[in-house]
Write a protein that holds these residues in place. Structure first.
Motif, PDB file in Angstrom:
ATOM      1  N   GLN A  84       0.812  -1.223   0.000  1.00 49.37           N
ATOM      2  CA  GLN A  84       0.000   0.000   0.000  1.00 49.37           C
ATOM      3  C   GLN A  84       0.846   1.274   0.000  1.00 49.37           C
ATOM      4  OE1 GLN A  84      -0.733  -2.726   1.856  1.00 49.37           O
ATOM      5  NE2 GLN A  84      -2.576  -3.282   0.727  1.00 49.37           N
ATOM      6  N   LYS A  85       2.156   1.142  -0.227  1.00 51.67           N
ATOM      7  CA  LYS A  85       3.036   2.302  -0.226  1.00 51.67           C
ATOM      8  C   LYS A  85       3.480   2.721  -1.627  1.00 51.67           C
ATOM      9  CE  LYS A  85       4.885   1.169   4.367  1.00 51.67           C
ATOM     10  NZ  LYS A  85       6.108   0.862   5.153  1.00 51.67           N
TER      11      LYS A  85
ATOM     12  N   LYS B 262      -1.133   4.721  -3.686  1.00 55.89           N
ATOM     13  CA  LYS B 262      -1.430   6.074  -3.221  1.00 55.89           C
ATOM     14  C   LYS B 262      -2.398   6.780  -4.160  1.00 55.89           C
ATOM     15  CE  LYS B 262       3.047   6.539  -0.901  1.00 55.89           C
ATOM     16  NZ  LYS B 262       4.373   7.216  -0.922  1.00 55.89           N
ATOM     17  N   GLN B 263      -2.231   6.563  -5.466  1.00 55.76           N
ATOM     18  CA  GLN B 263      -3.131   7.205  -6.420  1.00 55.76           C
ATOM     19  C   GLN B 263      -4.555   6.688  -6.265  1.00 55.76           C
ATOM     20  OE1 GLN B 263      -3.255   6.195 -10.741  1.00 55.76           O
ATOM     21  NE2 GLN B 263      -2.551   8.288 -11.045  1.00 55.76           N
TER      22      GLN B 263
ATOM     23  N   LEU C 190      -5.896   5.442  -3.576  1.00 51.48           N
ATOM     24  CA  LEU C 190      -6.433   5.946  -2.318  1.00 51.48           C
ATOM     25  C   LEU C 190      -6.884   7.394  -2.462  1.00 51.48           C
ATOM     26  CD1 LEU C 190      -6.949   5.356   0.681  1.00 51.48           C
ATOM     27  CD2 LEU C 190      -4.627   6.169   1.150  1.00 51.48           C
ATOM     28  N   GLU C 191      -6.062   8.209  -3.133  1.00 51.54           N
ATOM     29  CA  GLU C 191      -6.427   9.611  -3.351  1.00 51.54           C
ATOM     30  C   GLU C 191      -7.710   9.743  -4.173  1.00 51.54           C
ATOM     31  OE1 GLU C 191      -3.002  11.231  -5.196  1.00 51.54           O
ATOM     32  OE2 GLU C 191      -1.793  11.299  -3.348  1.00 51.54           O
ATOM     33  N   ASN C 192      -7.943   8.762  -5.044  1.00 50.56           N
ATOM     34  CA  ASN C 192      -9.146   8.798  -5.879  1.00 50.56           C
ATOM     35  C   ASN C 192     -10.355   8.160  -5.201  1.00 50.56           C
ATOM     36  OD1 ASN C 192      -7.751  10.090  -7.895  1.00 50.56           O
ATOM     37  ND2 ASN C 192      -7.343   8.242  -9.085  1.00 50.56           N
ATOM     38  N   GLY C 193     -10.187   7.761  -3.936  1.00 50.34           N
ATOM     39  CA  GLY C 193     -11.311   7.198  -3.199  1.00 50.34           C
ATOM     40  C   GLY C 193     -11.550   5.731  -3.430  1.00 50.34           C
ATOM     41  N   ASP C 194     -10.619   5.034  -4.092  1.00 48.51           N
ATOM     42  CA  ASP C 194     -10.734   3.594  -4.324  1.00 48.51           C
ATOM     43  C   ASP C 194     -10.024   2.882  -3.175  1.00 48.51           C
ATOM     44  OD1 ASP C 194     -10.678   0.973  -5.141  1.00 48.51           O
ATOM     45  OD2 ASP C 194      -9.950   1.381  -7.163  1.00 48.51           O
TER      46      ASP C 194
ATOM     47  N   TYR D 155      -6.292  -0.772  -0.838  1.00 48.21           N
ATOM     48  CA  TYR D 155      -5.707  -0.340   0.429  1.00 48.21           C
ATOM     49  C   TYR D 155      -6.085  -1.278   1.572  1.00 48.21           C
ATOM     50  CZ  TYR D 155      -4.090   2.854   4.056  1.00 48.21           C
ATOM     51  OH  TYR D 155      -3.415   3.413   5.116  1.00 48.21           O
TER      52      TYR D 155
END
Length: 406
Positions: free
Chosen positions: A48-49, A54-55, A57-61, A65
């Motif tokens: 998850q790093k 990260k992309q 996660l930033e997009n709400g997926d 994660y």
């Protein structure tokens, strides 16, 4: 320039690839290269790093994660060698999908180096991005160690991302894929004198035509005798020998359930013939019945407006892609779920169009996305204006920009 020889075996029980790669790296730059950067893009799925994690996660997926590494993927077992010299290498900082290889001897302008390495890939779930599997349906993309582009601005090493595609060196591929004998495979490149496999595909295409004529349900889908379940894998294996020149990538897609349609179309300028092929499952078959027409029209009109398609084959595959509606690779495109004839035609045409933009042009989409998506979308609108003037995809923007283009 890069010339690849890759030998890979699919394990469809453990969902892994075991391979060996030779890369003849030719230095066409005016500089002495003391090191090389390689992309190890399957490592984007390792934890998850990574930049990919990260992309998303930033997009709400949040699926990747919170998956507890259960369905993650990675690449390992690497040992880069030139001749008898084992090369030192290291990851680029925190980017485990990029590595820097130190050369014992520099590669001078005009010289080349033959670099070899074994590699092992654990395939991730196909629910996350473009590489992976759903059951025994495989989409094998960005799967091998790949040199980064060295250009006027220096090295263009970059992490794997969902948004912002790829930038790769041109060259040739000589690939051998070993897998159970009852898989149907769509791929970059052409089969090398494999008459047994060609006969295997021909029989499936004949069966598909017959199924469309005699075995469809009320909505027009093929009635699959296995109810779209995966057949048992053959105990026998086969090795497909595939080659392709003048491309920057190689992808392949394998599924035992695929039905097949095939065709051929004449290019408008050179009058050369291009072979077209579609591979799809029964679940969406009612839409794929016209897929050869979509492929033929795409090759013809993009060639008419932008110069003839320079390869001998183009394939569309009904895949398990989760990142976007479709994704292009040289000679082959994977298509996600569709819900109409119009949506399938639009995605097939758009993704085939990427063989010109960015496939033939070779632009860096991370830096200049308009040269890929922008120019291709212009051609997409022109295609629809020419063949389907009743479709108004972008409202007045289309009318004002294209005028009476044909």
């Amino acid at each position: 320039e890069v010339k690849y020889k890759i030998d890979v075996t699919l394990d469809d029980v453990n969902h892994t690839l075991k391979g060996y790669e030779e890369v003849n790296y030719i230095n066409n730059s005016p500089h002495i290269l003391t090191h090389l950067y390689f992309h190890l893009w399957p490592n984007a799925y390792k934890n998850q790093k990574t930049a990919l994690a990260k992309q998303m996660l930033e997009n709400g997926d949040l699926d990747f994660y919170f998956d507890n590494n259960q369905y993650n993927g990675y690449i390992d077992s690497l040992c880069f060698v030139i001749g008898t010299d084992t090369l030192e290498w290291e990851f680029k900082g925190d980017s485990i999908d990029i590595c820097k290889i130190k050369l014992a001897k520099g590669i001078f302008p005009g010289d080349s180096a033959l670099i070899s390495t074994p590699f092992f890939v654990k395939l991730p779930s196909g629910n996350y991005s473009r590489l992976g599997h759903i059951g025994q349906s495989y989409q094998i993309t960005q799967w091998y160690p790949k040199p980064a582009v060295y250009a006027k601005n220096g090295w263009n090493e970059m992490p794997y991302l969902n948004q912002g595609e790829f930038y790769s060196e041109y060259g040739s591929f000589d690939v051998k894929i070993t897998l159970p004998a009852n898989y149907y495979v769509g791929h970059t490149g052409y089969l090398v004198n494999d008459f047994k496999e060609i006969d295997f595909l021909t029989k499936r295409a004949e069966q598909t035509e017959k199924m469309f004529g005699e075995h469809i349900n009320k909505v027009g889908n093929i009635i699959d005798p296995n109810n779209n379940a995966f057949p048992t894998s053959s105990k026998e294996t086969k090795t497909l020998h595939i080659k392709q020149q003048r491309v920057h990538d190689f992808a392949w897609f394998a599924d035992k359930r695929f039905y097949i349609l095939r065709g051929e179309w004449e290019l408008p300028h050179t009058k050369k013939k291009v072979k077209t092929m579609a591979l799809f499952t029964a679940a969406n078959s009612r839409y794929w019945k016209k897929s050869i027409d979509y492929l033929n029209n795409s090759v013809y009109y993009y060639s008419l407006w932008n110069g003839d398609y320079p390869y001998s084959q183009v394939t569309a595959v009904d895949g398990t892609i989760s990142a976007g509606g479709g994704m292009e690779y040289p000679n082959v495109t994977v298509i996600g779920d569709v819900d109409s004839d119009e949506s399938l035609e639009t995605v097939v045409m758009h993704e085939v169009g990427h063989n010109w933009f960015y496939g033939i042009m070779g632009t860096n989409e991370r830096e200049h996305p308009w040269m890929d998506e922008g120019i291709n979308s212009f051609n997409e609108m022109r295609y629809n204006r020419t063949l389907h003037p009743e479709r108004d995809l972008f409202g007045s923007y289309t009318n004002n920009s294209l005028g009476n283009l044909t």
